[in-house]
Write a protein that holds these residues in place. Structure first.
Motif, mmCIF file in Angstrom:
data_model
loop_
_atom_site.group_PDB
_atom_site.id
_atom_site.type_symbol
_atom_site.label_atom_id
_atom_site.label_comp_id
_atom_site.label_asym_id
_atom_site.label_seq_id
_atom_site.Cartn_x
_atom_site.Cartn_y
_atom_site.Cartn_z
ATOM 1 N N MET A 186 83.341 82.755 72.064
ATOM 2 C CA MET A 186 81.895 82.696 72.134
ATOM 3 C C MET A 186 81.428 83.025 73.544
ATOM 4 O O MET A 186 82.035 82.601 74.516
ATOM 5 C CB MET A 186 81.380 81.291 71.799
ATOM 6 C CG MET A 186 81.467 80.871 70.376
ATOM 7 S SD MET A 186 80.861 79.187 70.271
ATOM 8 C CE MET A 186 79.741 79.312 68.968
ATOM 9 N N THR A 187 80.343 83.709 73.587
ATOM 10 C CA THR A 187 79.777 84.040 74.888
ATOM 11 C C THR A 187 78.846 82.928 75.335
ATOM 12 O O THR A 187 78.433 82.071 74.541
ATOM 13 C CB THR A 187 78.994 85.360 74.810
ATOM 14 O OG1 THR A 187 77.863 85.154 73.974
ATOM 15 C CG2 THR A 187 79.856 86.487 74.290
ATOM 16 N N LEU A 188 78.511 82.934 76.585
ATOM 17 C CA LEU A 188 77.605 81.923 77.135
ATOM 18 C C LEU A 188 76.236 81.992 76.449
ATOM 19 O O LEU A 188 75.623 80.962 76.161
ATOM 20 C CB LEU A 188 77.465 82.120 78.646
ATOM 21 C CG LEU A 188 76.554 81.135 79.367
ATOM 22 C CD1 LEU A 188 77.066 79.708 79.164
ATOM 23 C CD2 LEU A 188 76.429 81.468 80.829
ATOM 24 N N THR A 189 75.774 83.200 76.134
ATOM 25 C CA THR A 189 74.483 83.376 75.458
ATOM 26 C C THR A 189 74.505 82.723 74.077
ATOM 27 O O THR A 189 73.547 82.039 73.695
ATOM 28 C CB THR A 189 74.157 84.879 75.322
ATOM 29 O OG1 THR A 189 74.200 85.474 76.614
ATOM 30 C CG2 THR A 189 72.800 85.080 74.703
ATOM 31 N N THR A 190 75.577 82.893 73.332
ATOM 32 C CA THR A 190 75.700 82.292 72.002
ATOM 33 C C THR A 190 75.690 80.777 72.096
ATOM 34 O O THR A 190 75.009 80.101 71.314
ATOM 35 C CB THR A 190 76.995 82.776 71.313
ATOM 36 O OG1 THR A 190 77.005 84.196 71.296
ATOM 37 C CG2 THR A 190 77.097 82.238 69.905
ATOM 38 N N VAL A 191 76.396 80.227 73.056
ATOM 39 C CA VAL A 191 76.435 78.775 73.245
ATOM 40 C C VAL A 191 75.046 78.251 73.580
ATOM 41 O O VAL A 191 74.603 77.230 73.040
ATOM 42 C CB VAL A 191 77.462 78.402 74.337
ATOM 43 C CG1 VAL A 191 77.352 76.934 74.705
ATOM 44 C CG2 VAL A 191 78.871 78.737 73.886
ATOM 45 N N VAL A 237 72.842 78.307 70.436
ATOM 46 C CA VAL A 237 73.206 77.212 69.522
ATOM 47 C C VAL A 237 72.687 75.886 70.058
ATOM 48 O O VAL A 237 72.116 75.073 69.313
ATOM 49 C CB VAL A 237 74.736 77.179 69.294
ATOM 50 C CG1 VAL A 237 75.151 75.905 68.587
ATOM 51 C CG2 VAL A 237 75.181 78.405 68.520
ATOM 52 N N LEU A 238 72.848 75.627 71.338
ATOM 53 C CA LEU A 238 72.344 74.387 71.931
ATOM 54 C C LEU A 238 70.823 74.295 71.831
ATOM 55 O O LEU A 238 70.275 73.219 71.562
ATOM 56 C CB LEU A 238 72.798 74.271 73.380
ATOM 57 C CG LEU A 238 74.286 73.974 73.603
ATOM 58 C CD1 LEU A 238 74.620 74.007 75.077
ATOM 59 C CD2 LEU A 238 74.649 72.631 72.984
ATOM 60 N N ALA A 239 70.131 75.400 72.047
ATOM 61 C CA ALA A 239 68.669 75.412 71.935
ATOM 62 C C ALA A 239 68.228 75.130 70.502
ATOM 63 O O ALA A 239 67.284 74.364 70.272
ATOM 64 C CB ALA A 239 68.117 76.754 72.408
ATOM 65 N N LEU A 240 68.927 75.711 69.533
ATOM 66 C CA LEU A 240 68.584 75.454 68.125
ATOM 67 C C LEU A 240 68.845 74.000 67.746
ATOM 68 O O LEU A 240 68.034 73.381 67.045
ATOM 69 C CB LEU A 240 69.369 76.397 67.207
ATOM 70 C CG LEU A 240 68.931 77.849 67.221
ATOM 71 C CD1 LEU A 240 69.891 78.708 66.391
ATOM 72 C CD2 LEU A 240 67.511 77.977 66.687
#
Length: 175
Positions: free
Chosen positions: A1-6, A9-12
């Motif tokens: 996973m990339t930092l952007t994906t993480v 997901v955390l924002a959602l």
């Protein structure tokens, strides 16, 4: 996973948590309906109780109110107020709410509790925009909806609305 994906997901997860907490906080609280007898602009004069508008239906602040015949032949409204509960066969909190509202109505000479099963009455669910059960309407003596409670009522919520309708003067002395 990339930092952007993480981060996405955390924002959602964070946004979902906030929405869930806000929804949970609103459950069981009374929301007063828009009524010309209330404050300017038809809004509740109480800052702690928000107002809702049930649309152009005459039951939400107009001169007409709900009729006993809207719900069945064995329905009787109270002389001063009615606790109108909407339930379904599959609702897990409806029986406890039914008992609680029934006991509360017994404390007053002029307040009735009415439980309407929506399991086979989709027309009523649509008419009153009921998306969850239990949902309780507090009606005045004319059958007008003065407050709506989504979910099991919180302690004191119904009592406060009945006090606002000035029905506390007829509390039975034998209880």
């Amino acid at each position: 996973m990339t930092l952007t994906t993480v981060l996405i997901v955390l924002a959602l997860v964070g946004a979902t948590t906030v929405v869930g907490l806000l929804w949970r906080r609103s459950q069981g609280t009374a929301v007063r309906t828009v009524d010309a007898r209330q404050g300017p602009g038809g809004r509740s004069t109480s800052p702690s109780v928000p107002s809702i508008d049930l649309g152009n239906d005459t039951v939400s602040g107009g001169t007409a109110g709900l009729a006993e015949s809207d719900f069945g032949t064995d329905i009787t409204f109270g002389e001063h107020a009615t606790l109108l509960q909407f339930s379904t066969e599959f609702c897990s909190t409806c029986p406890a709410t039914r008992r609680r509202l029934g006991l509360l109505a017994e404390q007053y000479d002029d307040v009735h509790h009415v439980d309407v099963d929506l399991t086979h009455r989709g027309d009523l669910a649509n008419r009153f925009r009921i998306l969850q059960t239990p949902t309780t309407f507090i009606l005045d003596r004319h059958g007008r909806i003065t407050a709506r409670i989504g979910g099991a009522p919180r302690p004191g919520a119904v009592e406060a609305e009945l006090a606002a309708l000035h029905s506390t003067r007829s509390v039975r002395s034998d209880h």
